[in-house]
Design an enzyme around this catalytic site. Structure first.
Site, short mmCIF file in Angstrom:
data_model
loop_
_atom_site.label_atom_id
_atom_site.label_comp_id
_atom_site.label_asym_id
_atom_site.label_seq_id
_atom_site.Cartn_x
_atom_site.Cartn_y
_atom_site.Cartn_z
N CYS A 67 0.95 -1.29 0.37
CA CYS A 67 -0.25 0.02 -0.09
C CYS A 67 0.73 1.41 0.33
O CYS A 67 1.66 1.58 0.53
CB CYS A 67 -1.18 0.00 0.89
SG CYS A 67 -2.28 1.38 1.46
N CYS A 71 0.04 5.00 6.47
CA CYS A 71 -0.28 4.84 8.26
C CYS A 71 1.01 3.56 9.10
O CYS A 71 1.44 3.34 8.77
CB CYS A 71 -1.55 4.35 8.07
SG CYS A 71 -3.00 4.69 6.86
N CYS A 74 0.37 -0.16 10.07
CA CYS A 74 0.30 -0.95 8.78
C CYS A 74 1.20 -1.33 8.66
O CYS A 74 2.00 -1.04 8.29
CB CYS A 74 -0.74 -0.22 8.13
SG CYS A 74 -0.98 -0.80 6.95
N CYS A 111 -15.56 -9.39 6.75
CA CYS A 111 -14.81 -8.49 6.44
C CYS A 111 -13.77 -8.55 5.34
O CYS A 111 -13.20 -8.85 5.47
CB CYS A 111 -14.51 -7.31 7.30
SG CYS A 111 -13.84 -5.63 6.78
N CYS A 143 -18.99 -6.41 4.74
CA CYS A 143 -18.25 -5.54 4.58
C CYS A 143 -17.18 -5.63 4.11
O CYS A 143 -16.48 -6.28 3.76
CB CYS A 143 -17.84 -5.12 6.04
SG CYS A 143 -17.04 -4.01 6.93
N CYS A 203 -19.51 1.01 8.55
CA CYS A 203 -18.77 1.05 10.75
C CYS A 203 -17.06 1.99 10.42
O CYS A 203 -16.25 2.03 9.05
CB CYS A 203 -17.70 -1.01 9.63
SG CYS A 203 -16.90 -1.64 10.86
N ARG A 275 -17.30 -3.29 18.09
CA ARG A 275 -16.36 -4.09 17.91
C ARG A 275 -15.11 -4.27 19.21
O ARG A 275 -14.12 -3.33 18.63
CB ARG A 275 -16.51 -4.46 16.74
CG ARG A 275 -18.06 -4.50 16.13
CD ARG A 275 -17.44 -4.95 14.40
NE ARG A 275 -18.21 -4.89 14.03
CZ ARG A 275 -19.58 -5.38 13.49
NH1 ARG A 275 -19.96 -6.29 13.80
NH2 ARG A 275 -21.08 -4.77 13.10
#
Ligand code: SAM
Ligand code: SF4
Length: 338
Positions: A67, A71, A74, A111, A143, A203, A275
């Site tokens: 990616c 972040c 991550c 998800c 999701c 979400c 969650r």
């Protein structure tokens, strides 16, 4: 301090769902004596949810690694040496096989995550739309978390039958640029707005343990609770410290702060599913029990003890079903609120 809470619960047995909280009110709630906070949150939880039900979810990383975003937490950012390589989109049979096995283990929500900055129109997106249709066809809530979206992409996901879209705000508006510099808080809010214009549910939550202050945690909850309507689903992640990322050596969040975050989220957004997501693997059954009492009513579980990637551990199906049995809880069926 107690006036705020008495207004919330004691003086009002059916607390209104509010969108006009102030930071001072949130501080007063978050700083209550721990067991008093849990007691209040448990009372509200029972008014809005079946306290014996916990939704068990499975995260499938359909496109792992590589990616371009930065972040700081991550494992999938190509900017950090985390040992996670860029992989192609998973094929249909692999995804359906994982989803079927998940369903057989009590999972009612899958998800599908992609390590994308944003969705790009083209073959990969078309394949994700097909996956949404097929996994929904198994009787599971689906999701997706695919990064930023435009209005047309949100509409196409809706047409494919998507149940929820995850797009986390992660932290407060003020702390966001310390964690991510390649996009802005406003970008995230824009995508959330596009989802809201469709029938797809929202979400949206965040992460604790990234070096943020209490006010940053409350700033996140304030932003979420100001959304109208509230996100139907609010994941509270505990940072999973990934070697190679800038946050690899951040100190652990003390357990009481995890419970405070969950209980405060429950009191502010009484109808949402809260969650207990990444980072749960480090919690004992007794600690998780307190989180359920404080209003958490969903967990992520996995067949292979990994959550998002091998860098984020997860408890396994068998252990989780045993834990729910011990605590007298049962897995919540799909599409409960429809
Ligand atoms: N690329 C998509 C995006 O950013 O929206 C999907 C990314 S990921 C599956 C979704 C969420 O997982 C992130 O927003 C973050 O809140 C959470 N997450 C990722 N790595 C994490 C970690 N190491 N610890 C805790 N939460 C994490
Ligand atoms: Fe990319 Fe999402 Fe990871 Fe950020 S959280 S680096 S956008 S995969």
């Amino acid at each position: 301090m107690s006036t705020v809470i008495s207004e919330l619960v004691d003086a009002n047995p059916s607390p209104a769902v509010r969108h006009d909280w102030t930071l001072a009110e949130l501080r007063a709630i978050y700083e209550l004596p721990l067991l008093e906070l849990v007691r209040r949150a448990a009372a509200v939880h029972r008014q809005f949810h079946d306290p014996a039900e916990v939704q068990v979810c499975k995260l499938i990383s359909v496109k792992t690694g590589g990616c371009p975003e930065d972040c700081s937490y991550c494992a999938q950012s190509s900017r950090y040496q985390t040992g996670i390589d860029s992989e192609p989109l998973l094929d249909r049979e692999t995804v359906l096989g994982i989803a079927r096995q998940a369903k057989a283990n009590g999972i009612s929500r899958v998800c599908m995550g992609a390590a994308w900055r944003e969705v790009k129109d083209g073959a990969s997106f078309e394949r994700v739309l097909e996956l949404v249709k097929e996994v929904t066809g198994l009787g599971l809530e689906v999701c997706c978390t695919l990064g930023m979206l435009n209005a047309d992409q949100a509409r196409r996901l809706e047409e494919a039958g998507l149940y929820a879209y995850n797009h986390n705000l992660d932290t407060s508006p003020e702390y966001y640029e310390t964690i991510i510099t390649t996009r802005a808080y406003a970008d995230r809010l824009r995508t959330l707005g596009e989802i809201r214009k469709t029938r797809v549910t929202v979400c949206c939550g965040g992460i604790i343990g990234m070096g943020e202050s209490t006010d940053d945690r409350l700033g996140l909850l304030l932003t979420l609770a100001s959304l109208q309507p509230h996100p139907e689903s609010v994941p509270i992640n505990i940072l999973a410290k990934v070697p190679g990322t800038p946050l690899a050596t951040t100190p652990d969040v003390p357990f009481d702060e995890i419970v405070r975050m969950i209980a405060t989220a429950r009191l502010l957004m009484p109808g949402s599913v809260v969650r207990l997501s990444a980072g749960r693997a480090r919690l004992s059954v007794a600690e998780q029990a307190l989180c359920f009492l404080a209003g958490a009513n969903s967990i992520f579980s996995s067949e292979n003890e990994t959550m998002l990637t091998k860098a984020v551990p997860s408890p396994a199906y068998e252990a989780d079903l045993a834990m729910l049995g011990v605590l007298g809880l049962r897995p919540r069926p799909a599409f409960k609120s429809v």
